[in-house]
Design a protein around this motif. Structure first.
Motif, PDB file in Angstrom:
ATOM      1  N   TRP A  14       0.825  -1.210   0.000  1.00  0.00           N
ATOM      2  CA  TRP A  14       0.000   0.000   0.000  1.00  0.00           C
ATOM      3  C   TRP A  14       0.858   1.258   0.000  1.00  0.00           C
ATOM      4  O   TRP A  14       0.438   2.308  -0.510  1.00  0.00           O
ATOM      5  CB  TRP A  14      -1.039  -0.006   1.110  1.00  0.00           C
ATOM      6  CG  TRP A  14      -0.606   0.183   2.542  1.00  0.00           C
ATOM      7  CD1 TRP A  14      -0.581  -0.761   3.513  1.00  0.00           C
ATOM      8  CD2 TRP A  14      -0.220   1.423   3.179  1.00  0.00           C
ATOM      9  NE1 TRP A  14      -0.190  -0.227   4.708  1.00  0.00           N
ATOM     10  CE2 TRP A  14       0.033   1.129   4.538  1.00  0.00           C
ATOM     11  CE3 TRP A  14      -0.064   2.726   2.742  1.00  0.00           C
ATOM     12  CZ2 TRP A  14       0.461   2.088   5.451  1.00  0.00           C
ATOM     13  CZ3 TRP A  14       0.344   3.706   3.643  1.00  0.00           C
ATOM     14  CH2 TRP A  14       0.610   3.381   4.982  1.00  0.00           C
ATOM     15  N   LEU A  15       2.074   1.168   0.535  1.00  0.00           N
ATOM     16  CA  LEU A  15       2.982   2.312   0.403  1.00  0.00           C
ATOM     17  C   LEU A  15       3.351   2.541  -1.069  1.00  0.00           C
ATOM     18  O   LEU A  15       3.419   3.685  -1.535  1.00  0.00           O
ATOM     19  CB  LEU A  15       4.247   2.071   1.225  1.00  0.00           C
ATOM     20  CG  LEU A  15       4.126   2.256   2.739  1.00  0.00           C
ATOM     21  CD1 LEU A  15       5.395   1.802   3.449  1.00  0.00           C
ATOM     22  CD2 LEU A  15       3.827   3.706   3.087  1.00  0.00           C
ATOM     23  N   THR A  16       3.586   1.456  -1.778  1.00  0.00           N
ATOM     24  CA  THR A  16       3.865   1.569  -3.212  1.00  0.00           C
ATOM     25  C   THR A  16       2.680   2.186  -3.945  1.00  0.00           C
ATOM     26  O   THR A  16       2.850   3.059  -4.814  1.00  0.00           O
ATOM     27  CB  THR A  16       4.177   0.172  -3.781  1.00  0.00           C
ATOM     28  OG1 THR A  16       5.324  -0.360  -3.113  1.00  0.00           O
ATOM     29  CG2 THR A  16       4.452   0.230  -5.277  1.00  0.00           C
ATOM     30  N   ALA A  17       1.470   1.752  -3.576  1.00  0.00           N
ATOM     31  CA  ALA A  17       0.268   2.312  -4.199  1.00  0.00           C
ATOM     32  C   ALA A  17       0.119   3.793  -3.864  1.00  0.00           C
ATOM     33  O   ALA A  17      -0.258   4.611  -4.722  1.00  0.00           O
ATOM     34  CB  ALA A  17      -0.958   1.532  -3.723  1.00  0.00           C
ATOM     35  N   ALA A  18       0.419   4.170  -2.614  1.00  0.00           N
ATOM     36  CA  ALA A  18       0.296   5.569  -2.207  1.00  0.00           C
ATOM     37  C   ALA A  18       1.296   6.443  -2.962  1.00  0.00           C
ATOM     38  O   ALA A  18       0.956   7.542  -3.424  1.00  0.00           O
ATOM     39  CB  ALA A  18       0.509   5.677  -0.706  1.00  0.00           C
ATOM     40  N   LEU A  19       2.527   5.973  -3.076  1.00  0.00           N
ATOM     41  CA  LEU A  19       3.530   6.741  -3.818  1.00  0.00           C
ATOM     42  C   LEU A  19       3.139   6.892  -5.284  1.00  0.00           C
ATOM     43  O   LEU A  19       3.314   7.961  -5.893  1.00  0.00           O
ATOM     44  CB  LEU A  19       4.906   6.064  -3.692  1.00  0.00           C
ATOM     45  CG  LEU A  19       5.554   6.101  -2.300  1.00  0.00           C
ATOM     46  CD1 LEU A  19       6.806   5.225  -2.282  1.00  0.00           C
ATOM     47  CD2 LEU A  19       5.927   7.533  -1.913  1.00  0.00           C
ATOM     48  N   HIS A  20       2.614   5.816  -5.849  1.00  0.00           N
ATOM     49  CA  HIS A  20       2.176   5.857  -7.241  1.00  0.00           C
ATOM     50  C   HIS A  20       1.052   6.876  -7.428  1.00  0.00           C
ATOM     51  O   HIS A  20       1.056   7.684  -8.379  1.00  0.00           O
ATOM     52  CB  HIS A  20       1.718   4.465  -7.682  1.00  0.00           C
ATOM     53  CG  HIS A  20       1.154   4.430  -9.064  1.00  0.00           C
ATOM     54  ND1 HIS A  20       1.932   4.580 -10.192  1.00  0.00           N
ATOM     55  CD2 HIS A  20      -0.136   4.294  -9.512  1.00  0.00           C
ATOM     56  CE1 HIS A  20       1.170   4.517 -11.273  1.00  0.00           C
ATOM     57  NE2 HIS A  20      -0.093   4.346 -10.878  1.00  0.00           N
ATOM     58  N   ALA A  21       0.097   6.888  -6.484  1.00  0.00           N
ATOM     59  CA  ALA A  21      -1.015   7.826  -6.577  1.00  0.00           C
ATOM     60  C   ALA A  21      -0.531   9.263  -6.395  1.00  0.00           C
ATOM     61  O   ALA A  21      -0.982  10.184  -7.099  1.00  0.00           O
ATOM     62  CB  ALA A  21      -2.068   7.480  -5.529  1.00  0.00           C
ATOM     63  N   LEU A  22       0.363   9.476  -5.468  1.00  0.00           N
ATOM     64  CA  LEU A  22       0.875  10.822  -5.220  1.00  0.00           C
ATOM     65  C   LEU A  22       1.629  11.358  -6.428  1.00  0.00           C
ATOM     66  O   LEU A  22       1.423  12.501  -6.857  1.00  0.00           O
ATOM     67  CB  LEU A  22       1.789  10.793  -3.988  1.00  0.00           C
ATOM     68  CG  LEU A  22       2.467  12.118  -3.604  1.00  0.00           C
ATOM     69  CD1 LEU A  22       1.422  13.168  -3.225  1.00  0.00           C
ATOM     70  CD2 LEU A  22       3.456  11.913  -2.455  1.00  0.00           C
TER      71      LEU A  22
END
Length: 379
Positions: free
Chosen positions: A320-328
Motif C-alpha cells: 500500500w505504500l507503493t500504491a500511495a507513492l504511485h497515486a501521489l
C-alpha cells in the motif's frame, strides 16, 4: 603449563580495561568495577619480569622492591574488595576493609623490620637463606585469600537469575576469575607449609587463567555494545531505500535541518530513532493516498503467496505504500482513509525497527515489483 599464559592473560585484562575506559569514566555506576579491573591488572603486572626490572632502577634494592610490591598488593586487594562491594550496593564496609588493610600492612612492616638482615622478601628455599619469618607470609596470603574469596562470592551472588543474562554471565566469569585468585593463595599457602616444588610451577599459569576469566567477564558488556552497534548500523542501512522514497514524497516529515554533516555527527542510535519516526510519519501522511481497490489488490497478492503472518503484514504495508507513492506521483488528491493501515503495534523500539525492516525487505522484493505492475495495469 607454559609461563606465557600469565603474560597473555594480564595483557588481555589490560586491553579490556582500556576498551571499557571511555564508558566507565562517563558512568558513575560502572566506574567502581572498572577501577577494580585496573587495580587487579596493576597488581598482577607488578610481578612480571619487565615491571620488576623497571622497578629495579627506581627502588634502591631487591628487598625494597619485594616489600613495596607486597604493600601495594595489600592496598590493591583492599581497593578491589571495596570497589566490588560498592558496585554491589554495599557501602558501609569501607572503614573495615581499609582498616584491615592498614593493620596487615603494619604487621608486615613490623615482621620485615624485626627479621634478620635479608636481601629479598621471598619464601626461603632453605633455613640457610635469611628472609622474613613465615608469619609474614601467613598474614600476607591470608589477607589476599579472604579479600579475593569475598570478591568472588559477591560477584556470584550478584549474578542471580533475575539479573539480565549478559550481566549475569559477566559477573559469574569475573567472579570465577577472582575465585581462581583464591586458589592461587591456597597453593601458595600449601607451598609455604610443605616446601614442595610441585606447587611453584602452578603459580604463573593459574594467574594467567585467572586474568583470562576476569577479562572475559569484563569484556562481555563491550562485546554487547559492539553487537548492538552492529545491529543498529545494519538496521539504519536496511531502512535507507524505504526512508529515501518516503521522505522524498513527504519532505515535511524530516526532523530538523537537512544538514548532512550535522546529521552524520549525531550518535547512530539517535539517527536510527529519527529514521524510524520519519518513516512512521511519512506512512501516516501517505495512507490518505491509498484507495480501497489498491488495498484489496495488495491483500490478494499476499494471500496468493501464502506468507507467514509477520511477513504477510509487512508485504501488505509495503504494497500500500507503493500504491500511495504511485497515486501521489500521478497527481491523485488525498482522500479520507477508513481502513486501518497502521500495521501491528510494537512493544518497544526494537519491535518497531524489526517490523520496518521486514517492510523495507518487502518493499524491495520482486513480489512488490509484480504488485506495482498489477497496480499500473489496474489504473
Amino acid at each position: 603449563m607454559p609461563a606465557w599464559i600469565e603474560t597473555v592473560g594480564i595483557t588481555t585484562l589490560w586491553a579490556v580495561a582500556l576498551a571499557r575506559a571511555p564508558q566507565a569514566l562517563r558512568s558513575g555506576q560502572q566506574r567502581p568495577l572498572w577501577v577494580a579491573i585496573v587495580m587487579i591488572a596493576l597488581a598482577m603486572s607488578l610481578h612480571l619480569a619487565p615491571v620488576t626490572a623497571t622497578l629495579a632502577h627506581l627502588v634502591p634494592s631487591p628487598h625494597w622492591i619485594d616489600l613495596t610490591t607486597h604493600l601495594l598488593s595489600i592496598i590493591d586487594a583492599a581497593a578491589v574488595l571495596w570497589f566490588i562491594l560498592h558496585a554491589a550496593g554495599r557501602h558501609r564496609p569501607a572503614p573495615l576493609v581499609f582498616g584491615a588493610a592498614l593493620a596487615v600492612m603494619t604487621v608486615l612492616l613490623f615482621l620485615d623490620i624485626s627479621a634478620p638482615l635479608h636481601a629479598r622478601n621471598q619464601i626461603s628455599p632453605s633455613p640457610a637463606v635469611r628472609s622474613v619469618p613465615d608469619a609474614y607470609w601467613w598474614v600476607f596470603f591470608a589477607f589476599h585469600l579472604v579479600a579475593d574469596t569475598t570478591c568472588g562470592l559477591v560477584c556470584w551472588s550478584q549474578g542471580r537469575r533475575e539479573t539480565p543474562r549478559l550481566l549475569r554471565y559477566g559477573l559469574r566469569l569475573f567472579g570465577t576469575g577472582i575465585l581462581l585468585a583464591s586458589l592461587l593463595w591456597v597453593l601458595k599457602l600449601a607451598y609455604l607449609s610443605t616446601g614442595s616444588p610441585l606447587f611453584n610451577p602452578l603459580f604463573s599459569p593459574v594467574t594467567g587463567i585467572e586474568a583470562v576469566f576476569m577479562a572475559a567477564g569484563a569484556a562481555l558488556p563491550v562485546l554487547a555494545q559492539i553487537r548492538t552497534r552492529w545491529h543498529h548500523r545494519r538496521a539504519y542501512r536496511g531502512l535507507n531505500l524505504l526512508w529515501q522514497d518516503l521522505t522524498a514524497a513527504t519532505p515535511n516529515v524530516i526532523l530538523g535541518p537537512g544538514n548532512r554533516t550535522r546529521a552524520a555527527a549525531a550518535p547512530l542510535q539517535l539517527r536510527l530513532y529519527r529514521r524510524v519516526i520519519e518513516i512512521r510519519d511519512a506512512m501516516i501522511a501517505l495512507r490518505n493516498y491509498v484507495t480501497p481497490a489498491a488495498v484489496d489488490l495488495a491483500r490478494r497478492h499476499v494471500t496468493d503467496q501464502a506468507l507467514p503472518k509477520q511477513a504477510a503484514e509487512a508485504h501488505v504495508t509495503a504494497y500500500w505504500l507503493t500504491a500511495a507513492l504511485h497515486a501521489l506521483h500521478s497527481g491523485h488528491p488525498p482522500q479520507p482513509q477508513s481502513a486501518n493501515l497502521a500495521g501491528p503495534g510494537a512493544y518497544d523500539l526494537a519491535d518497531e525497527i524489526n517490523h520496518l525492516l521486514r517492510v523495507a525487505d518487502a518493499y524491495q522484493s520482486p513480489a512488490n515489483h509484480a504488485y506495482r505492475t498489477s497496480l499500473i495495469g489496474m489504473v
